[in-house]
Design a protein around this motif. Structure first.
Motif, PDB file in Angstrom:
ATOM      1  N   PHE A   1       1.073  -1.113  -0.354  1.00 52.24           N
ATOM      2  CA  PHE A   1      -0.234  -0.196  -0.025  1.00 52.24           C
ATOM      3  C   PHE A   1       0.664   1.177  -0.254  1.00 52.24           C
ATOM      4  O   PHE A   1       0.565   2.128  -0.687  1.00 52.24           O
ATOM      5  CB  PHE A   1      -0.834  -0.086   1.005  1.00 52.24           C
TER       6      PHE A   1
ATOM      7  N   PHE B   1       3.537   7.881  -6.176  1.00 51.49           N
ATOM      8  CA  PHE B   1       2.643   9.076  -6.584  1.00 51.49           C
ATOM      9  C   PHE B   1       2.974  10.027  -5.712  1.00 51.49           C
ATOM     10  O   PHE B   1       3.732  11.379  -6.693  1.00 51.49           O
ATOM     11  CB  PHE B   1       1.106   9.210  -5.444  1.00 51.49           C
TER      12      PHE B   1
ATOM     13  N   ARG C   1       6.129  11.778  -7.574  1.00 53.67           N
ATOM     14  CA  ARG C   1       6.301  11.577  -9.469  1.00 53.67           C
ATOM     15  C   ARG C   1       5.030  13.560  -9.046  1.00 53.67           C
ATOM     16  O   ARG C   1       5.197  13.344  -9.801  1.00 53.67           O
ATOM     17  CB  ARG C   1       5.095  11.254  -9.371  1.00 53.67           C
ATOM     18  N   LEU C   2       4.586  13.193  -8.481  1.00 54.99           N
ATOM     19  CA  LEU C   2       3.700  14.855  -8.246  1.00 54.99           C
ATOM     20  C   LEU C   2       4.307  16.270  -8.556  1.00 54.99           C
ATOM     21  O   LEU C   2       3.518  16.745  -9.610  1.00 54.99           O
ATOM     22  CB  LEU C   2       2.366  14.784  -7.113  1.00 54.99           C
ATOM     23  N   ASP C   3       5.263  16.036  -7.881  1.00 55.60           N
ATOM     24  CA  ASP C   3       5.754  17.811  -7.841  1.00 55.60           C
ATOM     25  C   ASP C   3       6.737  17.814  -8.987  1.00 55.60           C
ATOM     26  O   ASP C   3       7.800  18.947  -9.345  1.00 55.60           O
ATOM     27  CB  ASP C   3       6.460  18.337  -7.426  1.00 55.60           C
ATOM     28  N   ASP C   4       7.269  16.113  -9.439  1.00 56.32           N
ATOM     29  CA  ASP C   4       8.572  16.069 -10.323  1.00 56.32           C
ATOM     30  C   ASP C   4       9.837  16.429  -9.797  1.00 56.32           C
ATOM     31  O   ASP C   4      11.228  16.834 -11.021  1.00 56.32           O
ATOM     32  CB  ASP C   4       8.215  17.098 -11.782  1.00 56.32           C
TER      33      ASP C   4
ATOM     34  N   GLY D   1      -5.735  16.433  -0.770  1.00 61.10           N
ATOM     35  CA  GLY D   1      -5.955  15.139  -0.047  1.00 61.10           C
ATOM     36  C   GLY D   1      -4.348  14.392   0.327  1.00 61.10           C
ATOM     37  O   GLY D   1      -3.308  15.402   0.344  1.00 61.10           O
ATOM     38  N   TYR D   2      -4.636  13.704   0.500  1.00 58.27           N
ATOM     39  CA  TYR D   2      -3.808  13.068   1.216  1.00 58.27           C
ATOM     40  C   TYR D   2      -2.608  12.922   0.253  1.00 58.27           C
ATOM     41  O   TYR D   2      -1.512  12.740   0.887  1.00 58.27           O
ATOM     42  CB  TYR D   2      -3.918  11.718   1.433  1.00 58.27           C
ATOM     43  N   LEU D   3      -2.270  12.269  -0.658  1.00 62.52           N
ATOM     44  CA  LEU D   3      -1.262  12.178  -1.813  1.00 62.52           C
ATOM     45  C   LEU D   3      -0.441  13.795  -1.781  1.00 62.52           C
ATOM     46  O   LEU D   3       0.639  13.123  -1.928  1.00 62.52           O
ATOM     47  CB  LEU D   3      -1.332  12.128  -3.239  1.00 62.52           C
ATOM     48  N   GLU D   4      -1.437  14.671  -1.469  1.00 65.04           N
ATOM     49  CA  GLU D   4      -0.616  16.115  -1.770  1.00 65.04           C
ATOM     50  C   GLU D   4       0.325  16.786  -0.582  1.00 65.04           C
ATOM     51  O   GLU D   4       1.432  17.054  -0.657  1.00 65.04           O
ATOM     52  CB  GLU D   4      -1.984  16.716  -2.201  1.00 65.04           C
TER      53      GLU D   4
ATOM     54  N   PHE E   1      -0.151  18.670 -13.226  1.00 63.99           N
ATOM     55  CA  PHE E   1      -0.168  17.694 -12.274  1.00 63.99           C
ATOM     56  C   PHE E   1      -1.130  15.990 -12.647  1.00 63.99           C
ATOM     57  O   PHE E   1      -0.482  15.604 -12.430  1.00 63.99           O
ATOM     58  CB  PHE E   1      -1.246  18.572 -11.439  1.00 63.99           C
TER      59      PHE E   1
ATOM     60  N   ARG F   1       0.643  14.021 -14.943  1.00 65.25           N
ATOM     61  CA  ARG F   1       1.998  13.650 -14.303  1.00 65.25           C
ATOM     62  C   ARG F   1       1.531  12.478 -13.426  1.00 65.25           C
ATOM     63  O   ARG F   1       2.420  11.105 -12.796  1.00 65.25           O
ATOM     64  CB  ARG F   1       2.757  14.424 -13.545  1.00 65.25           C
ATOM     65  N   LEU F   2       0.485  12.820 -12.336  1.00 64.22           N
ATOM     66  CA  LEU F   2       0.431  11.350 -11.717  1.00 64.22           C
ATOM     67  C   LEU F   2       0.183  10.316 -11.235  1.00 64.22           C
ATOM     68  O   LEU F   2       0.937   9.141 -10.910  1.00 64.22           O
ATOM     69  CB  LEU F   2      -0.798  12.208 -11.074  1.00 64.22           C
TER      70      LEU F   2
ATOM     71  N   ILE G   1      -6.309   5.149  -2.961  1.00 64.29           N
ATOM     72  CA  ILE G   1      -6.081   5.139  -1.779  1.00 64.29           C
ATOM     73  C   ILE G   1      -6.834   4.455  -0.740  1.00 64.29           C
ATOM     74  O   ILE G   1      -8.125   4.787  -1.582  1.00 64.29           O
ATOM     75  CB  ILE G   1      -4.798   6.641  -1.655  1.00 64.29           C
TER      76      ILE G   1
ATOM     77  N   PRO H   1      -8.583  11.257   2.290  1.00 62.67           N
ATOM     78  CA  PRO H   1      -8.804  11.797   1.379  1.00 62.67           C
ATOM     79  C   PRO H   1      -8.194  12.028  -0.408  1.00 62.67           C
ATOM     80  O   PRO H   1      -6.964  12.468  -0.024  1.00 62.67           O
ATOM     81  CB  PRO H   1      -8.827  13.522   1.718  1.00 62.67           C
ATOM     82  N   GLU H   2      -9.012  11.724  -1.305  1.00 61.24           N
ATOM     83  CA  GLU H   2      -8.775  12.151  -2.233  1.00 61.24           C
ATOM     84  C   GLU H   2      -8.851  13.249  -2.958  1.00 61.24           C
ATOM     85  O   GLU H   2     -10.619  14.408  -2.238  1.00 61.24           O
ATOM     86  CB  GLU H   2      -8.771  11.524  -3.986  1.00 61.24           C
ATOM     87  N   GLY H   3      -8.622  14.197  -4.281  1.00 55.13           N
ATOM     88  CA  GLY H   3      -8.989  15.670  -4.174  1.00 55.13           C
ATOM     89  C   GLY H   3      -9.359  15.590  -5.335  1.00 55.13           C
ATOM     90  O   GLY H   3      -9.395  15.225  -6.159  1.00 55.13           O
TER      91      GLY H   3
ATOM     92  N   GLU I   1      -6.689  14.685  -7.970  1.00 55.29           N
ATOM     93  CA  GLU I   1      -6.960  13.371  -8.853  1.00 55.29           C
ATOM     94  C   GLU I   1      -7.843  12.922  -9.342  1.00 55.29           C
ATOM     95  O   GLU I   1      -7.556  11.820 -10.343  1.00 55.29           O
ATOM     96  CB  GLU I   1      -7.556  12.242  -7.123  1.00 55.29           C
TER      97      GLU I   1
END
Lengths: 366, 366, 366, 366
Positions: free
Chosen positions: B9, B16, B19-22, B310-313, C16, C19-20, C303, C308-310, C313
């Motif tokens: 997980f 993710f 990768r998000l901000d390269d 969210g969480y990934l950010e 973004f 890329r994600l 996830i 939270p996803e936003g 995503e």
């Protein structure tokens, strides 16, 4: 009514509650120990028979043909025991605000007097009379949560964040005074409500407690915040947080209770809802007044779903049920009794003792 | 990356986030200790250089001209220390999931290795990287709450309500196994996050803890619920509740913190909001992305207000800030370090010890 | 990418999103029509091939062996049509922001060009790619609401409450300029999203609309608020409110839809939840990531529940699904197409016409 | 009291409301037009003087020394006018449920009778007596929102989703019967409340309305849902949605109002809160009972903040204020009058007319 004169808060609440369902008539009162204030308060309320001495009132009323059948005690804590005794001894039923007394010794003495009396006793733990609290209790008793494991209860306020008791505020003054409030501050005033709610819904009571009490405001003699760990008789564990110094909280009494099948969540400030979550399913929002609720909730509900009922309605439920109990000479199992209050005093006493001894686990009914 | 192969997980979350901000490119991995699975996982992700042995990876990568600069460790807890040491010794920066290690002894050993290395270390306490958590910390540091008195933090889940670890679920299995998870279950897995959050926002750490841990599910070796009382270095008190057996809770990490001027409330499941209540004033709902927020919040925010992050950010914020730190050779004071992790292990260890000794108060850094 | 240079908002969002999930690489761009800015923007993003002229870009890229396969168009509305045509004509797939074009005539022309091209087209109505919106659509299609009667959709913001377009704000300026934005302001910018959401979930589209548009700010040429009544092809009725002048609203897109069996409620600012109410039963709170959801929701979720996803995503879901569609040469029925966009332009046009004619009912596809 | 016998809903509400503040005594009633039911209902309520004919009651009571001073009319709509006339003509004050009458013609006739009478008239638009609604009105009047631009009001229920009127349900039956309910169904029953609320808070009234009414349930003669566009005298625009067929809605009356400085949001099901959002600042949650509120809110509040007040308390506010008005012979500007009701009937009539004419804009007071 004894207590509840000018400037009082809870006395007025009791009067609203008594009036709402038209089961009581307020005809006599010792609203204050100061004769002039007692008279003035009685006049303002249109109460025919006023006294400035509760003993005199008990004596006089018990002698009258048309004497009162029930007295409401809405004084500071230290007067609960003597006033209740005065009326119970004379066979007059008692409705008394919580906590039961100022000290455990008083509570035990009062309990003995009550045992010897034919009169009945109601302790106004009003939060347990909200319809959705009744529903929660019914669900726990009915096994919908499975075996109960965890109870999180809290009661947060902010009105004592600063030293309000030194500004002449009547409500703050007596609550901060050990001579009037008893051995505890926040734990007695609101912790006792939170604890009763947890026991009422959880259908159990604490075997042991462990407490860390605080007194944050300079010069304050009693506690104004408490973190208390709980071990219940049914094997569940829990935590109780009570605070009167938490900015942003008005009267934030909340309960969460979890079993091995499902959980429940209830908030006093949104009392018409109960969140019910079965493991693996979407949470459900149970709402007052709907046909899918149990008789336990419906019987204390007055108006249709979506028309919010509030604090006064819940308070009035106790008055209405107590009236029915007196008329029918039955016992309503959801009404808080003198035993409830005695156990509550044991809880308060054990919590204070635990905190004074660096947070020992203390047996409640020991 | 070490760990994070098929069925994982948190490994995917780290990818993710990277990768998000390269700022990162994933070029090498020991995604599994099973060679075939390691290869299969690397191929699926398009990772050129794969290893099934982290020591081999550390050695090979440190020798290459184009070897990795940073490694992400996303294994079960018991591997954090050996893997991190292997890379730190060779001067490769480490991003490591929490808790720091499986035991305090490992944590101390790792700390010494890190002291001797030039390489930097990031512990992914991702919740502390949400913009509104950063705002909360800035407000506490800036004195907007006054003197902090009370912290209530909780992290509730329900996925371990039943014995999931006996069904072959990979996530549940290693977390329930002391050999992989270490000395604690729920306290290590999510209690550690809750504790770090309380310390991060409260700008303090616990001096003493007192714990009552439970293990509700039959056959479960480690705790799955904890009630922990806290006494902080700044004089505040608090309570931490962590549970993985509370039906209806998905990932309910919440923080409430109260000073003598104001209170704050934040919920991870609604992370773009922060409730701020000044005593005597209406509560305010601060929301991510608005001009009235501090630089602390704005600098970790990507899109306008009302467009939920969210969480990934939040996770990606740690990666981005760590990248900036490596490039600029500066230290970012909001990033969790190896010291954070070492203190976290002391917290876990003290909590377990307290609970084993009938809830004694235990010094954390003793 | 065409558009999205310095100071842009939506261009960065598209990057973004691309890329994600690691399905796209950004290698060429005409980020601005000003050569210097185009170069500066490309350099800042590490884009190798930059152009200041989209025609030149389309021509050059279509000739290269390693030319782009897909272009993202993130310019003001008036450029959507010419840019899209330039790439479609050369067989390059197009991802285009909404609304489709500035005028209906342009939309029709673009549609014809697309018909003649092998290339595919994606319109980024990103809100329809939130997992819980997909769930809602699946529920409506599956009959869980019964026959749909009523749809209430709204999209409220407050950033144009005052005359921001006269302060040099780039985002406000082009949106307030009929030459760049087209025939509508608020209706085109956000009303189009709200309308698409209603149609997407309701699995229908409007037959007739009746509108009352307003332009509240002095000197503003286009509408900044709209109340639009809707009559749908499936017999349902509804209302759409769009406003950019409603203080307290950030990006408050909400949908409520009612059938004769049940209702649904979704709010973009709390996108991981969907409230589902079957008549006579407690409302249920469906939450992203749970096993009880349909494949429609689970397939666009990354996830676990409670994390939270936003917005990003959801946006990325469109990019990922479009990539899959291009690779597999299949059509994904939940992706907004050029037809969606053409119908959207008819909706905008009909709304403006209705409002100009004192709120006549106007046929949308007439 | 006229109406409100066995099986009634609103009659009981009026009785609670009258009793709560101890300003009224219920001594006479024509609770039903069926003599036996009238007697049985009166007996059950302990009402001394019962009648089965309202004319007889008006005549008899007006002749008695101790005759009633005020009558409450809680019948179906078609009886409001004749009953009110009977009492007004005899100088007895009238408290009447909404809508004023069944038709506009009746309303005009009643208005003339009232003009000629010394007696006073109260229309129980109870939602306008919630403390936070009063606060909202005071804020609008005080200019805190700036110039009002937009009002969104809605009132959604679900109890008539199916054909309840054909099951013998008393509440549903008369509301679905044009002979008893009048010219409108949902618009008259709840749309009238929503409209009055919008006007009350917005401190304005509609100049023109445009409506699309629906009747979704087979065999239902009157409307059960309405979408109505509004153009107000102060220049604001708005939308009113009323529905009795929206599953999941119990009594969901909500108001949002926006000016060029700030916005407000209020929900009847959470009536103790008012959300206040100044442009560019965090939203504030104003809560009943706090010192920062205006006299307008505080004067209709009974208990401290955090102790929820509900529907009955708001209803009782009207009764209490009307009693004060009668005693002091003053006029309370926040009480709904016969003029309010007459205008309400014009609104209903115009809405029905508009809908019958394919949604024309119709002047309300034309």
């Amino acid at each position: 009514m004894v207590g509840g004169g000018e400037g009082a808060f809870i006395g007025e609440v009791h009067r609203f509650a008594a009036r709402l369902d038209d089961c009581y008539e307020l005809v006599a009162g010792a609203l204050s120990s100061q004769p002039e204030k007692a008279k003035r308060s009685a006049d303002a309320l249109g109460i025919a028979r006023h006294y400035s001495d509760f003993e005199a009132m008990a004596e006089a009323e018990s002698k009258r043909e048309d004497g009162i059948e029930v007295v409401s005690i809405v004084t500071p804590n230290h007067l609960h025991a003597p006033v209740a005794m005065a009326f119970l001894k004379r066979g007059i039923h008692v409705i008394c605000d919580k906590p039961l007394t100022a000290t455990l010794a008083e509570a035990k003495a009062l309990y003995q007097v009550a045992e010897a009396s034919q009169a009945q006793f109601l302790l106004t733990h009003n939060y347990s009379a909200y319809p959705m609290v009744r529903e929660a209790r019914a669900m726990v008793k009915g096994g919908q949560l499975g075996r109960i494991r965890s109870i999180q209860v809290e009661y947060a306020q902010d009105w004592l964040t600063h030293s309000l008791e030194q500004t002449g505020n009547k409500q703050a003054s007596w609550r901060a005074d050990p001579a009037q409030a008893g051995l505890a501050g926040c734990v007695g005033d609101i912790g006792s409500h939170a604890y009763q709610l947890a026991c009422f819904v959880g259908n159990t009571q604490a075997k042991e407690v462990l407490a860390d009490l605080s007194s944050w405001v300079e010069g304050r003699a009693l506690d104004d915040e408490a973190n208390i760990l709980l071990r219940f008789e049914n094997g569940a564990k829990g935590h109780l947080w009570a605070s009167q110094v938490a900015p942003g909280n008005e009267n934030a009494l909340s309960l969460r209770i979890y079993g091995d099948k499902a959980g429940l969540e209830w908030h006093q400030e949104a009392p018409n809802e109960l969140i019910y979550s079965v493991l693996g399913e979407p949470s459900q929002r149970l709402r007052r007044g709907n046909g899918y609720l149990s008789e336990a909730a419906m019987s204390v509900s007055r108006i249709p779903a979506g028309h919010p009922e509030g604090y006064l309605e819940a308070f009035a439920n106790l008055y209405r049920e107590f009236a029915a109990q007196l008329l029918l000479s039955t016992h309503h199992s959801d009404l808080p009794t003198l035993s409830t209050g005695l156990h509550g005093m044991r809880f308060i006493t054990a919590s204070v003792y635990s905190s004074q001894n660096n947070s020992l686990w203390v047996t409640v009914d020991g």
